[in-house]
Scaffold this motif. Structure first.
Motif: not given
Length: 412
Positions: A381, A383-384, A403, A406, A408-410
């Motif tokens: 995972k 974020t970018n 993921n 796309a 998007g993980y915080v």
């Protein structure tokens, strides 16, 4: 000097009480009163049989002298002294010769055999030999060199412990620790205060050299290791710097290094029989990690997190510590970054057959000007994902459970 001449000098040593400077060695104030701070030479003298307690030795040159490594010599200060071709020991394992606070003093071509030596301040040993012929088994007593700050150059040390409080600098030397699991082979007297810098030296029986040690930082530069240099069962609190390593295997998992780990200009080719890796470390526990110009063979993986194929969720830490995890100009056939946690993974101009990021948790994944045969992002995972087109097209990407692309993980 011919061997026969050396033997003759040894047998011609006179008792120290017969030397004209004997009283000066006992009484520093008398020495200052009568001789000032002029250099005084003490040659061919045997110091056995006399005590020097709380004395100050200043600006003496000792040549071909013998010193017992016992409590008979317990100095307050040793200032501006040089010991040339002197021998120390043997002595009991529970006693030592103590030089007090050392400043501007040097041991040159001296021999320490089966005896302990200690000092505070800073000392320098050049072309000296330390030989322990007594310690054979795990429970046998051992001998040590203890110092505040010490420089060791062009020396040979066999089965001697080093107990350093503030800084060790070892260059162009051969060091063999006791190697029997004896705690503190390079241990600091005060926890996390010592910086160890070892350059262009050969380390034998290296696997337990840091056993039980708690030190501030470690630098290995141009070192050759017989077997494995391991930081297991020790703490290297601030930083690890590894440069130009080409001989031996290196195992730095669970070193608890908080600040930075730097690995540069190394070539790893020897497989660690215990870990089955060429090189391993807990790279993402530190705030900063940098690996630059490192090459590995294809005989085993290079593991930079310490996670393996059987690692479970308990390995993951609650809050991510690592801010930047950087690899530049590396050629590593199999790189394991499993369970990596970092805010920024930066890979530039690298080559991999397999790049394994399984189960990783990352802020930004940046891969530029690099090639991989396979990029495994299984259950990863981020974020970018910032992967340039050439790198993206260089090989197969496994994305099951991730993921990608796309993001998007915080990250936490």
């Amino acid at each position: 000097m011919p061997a026969c001449a050396t033997v003759a000098m040894t047998f011609n040593r006179k008792p120290v009480r017969e030397h004209p400077f004997y009283l000066y060695l006992q009484n520093h104030d008398l020495r200052l009163q009568e001789k000032g701070t002029a250099l005084l030479e003490v040659r061919d003298v045997d110091f056995r049989g006399r005590q020097f307690i709380n004395s100050t030795w200043q600006n003496f040159i000792f040549t071909n002298c013998h010193f017992p490594t016992t409590y008979a010599i317990q100095l307050s200060e040793t200032i501006g002294c040089q010991f040339n071709d002197c021998d120390f020991g043997p002595g009991s394992w529970d006693q030592m010769i103590y030089f007090g606070i050392m400043r501007d003093s040097k041991f040159y071509k001296c021999t320490f055999k089966n005896g302990n030596a200690g000092s505070w301040g800073k000392s320098h040993y050049d072309q000296c030999e330390f030989d322990n012929t007594v310690t054979k088994e795990f429970n046998d007593p051992t001998f040590f060199l203890s110092a505040g700050e010490v420089e060791i150059t062009n020396c040979k040390m066999k089965d001697y412990e080093l107990t350093i409080d503030s800084r060790l600098t070892m260059k162009n030397s051969i060091y063999k620790g006791p190697g029997y699991g004896i705690s503190g082979a390079f241990g600091s007297g005060n926890e996390y205060t010592a910086d160890y810098v070892i350059e262009n030296s050969r380390i034998r029986v290296a696997e337990e050299i840091l056993w039980g040690a708690k030190i501030k930082s470690l630098t290995l530069r141009g070192v050759e290791v017989d077997g494995t240099f391991s930081a297991q069962e020790s703490d290297i609190k601030d930083s690890i710097v590894l440069e130009n390593l080409k001989v031996g295997t290196y195992h730095f998992n669970m070193s608890d290094t908080e600040n930075r780990i730097i690995v540069k200009d190394c070539h790893f080719s020897e497989v660690n029989n215990k870990t089955t890796y060429l090189f391993s470390c807990s790279g993402d526990y530190a705030v900063e990690f940098l690996m630059e110009r490192v090459e590995c063979t294809n005989s085993a993986a290079c593991n930079l997190t310490g996670a393996g194929y059987k690692t479970t969720e308990s390995f993951r830490i609650t809050e991510t510590r690592n801010q930047t995890f950087i690899l530049r100009n590396c050629k590593i056939p199999h790189l394991m970054l499993r369970w990596l946690q970092t805010f920024n993974l930066i890979i530039e101009n690298c080559e991999f057959d397999k790049l394994d990021l399984t189960e990783s948790r990352i802020g930004t994944v940046s891969i530029k000007k690099s090639r991989f045969g396979m990029l495994d992002l299984s259950n990863a995972k981020a974020t970018n994902y910032d992967i340039d087109p050439a790198s993206l097209a260089s090989g197969q990407i496994i994305t099951a459970g991730s993921n990608f692309p796309a993001g998007g993980y915080v990250i936490k």
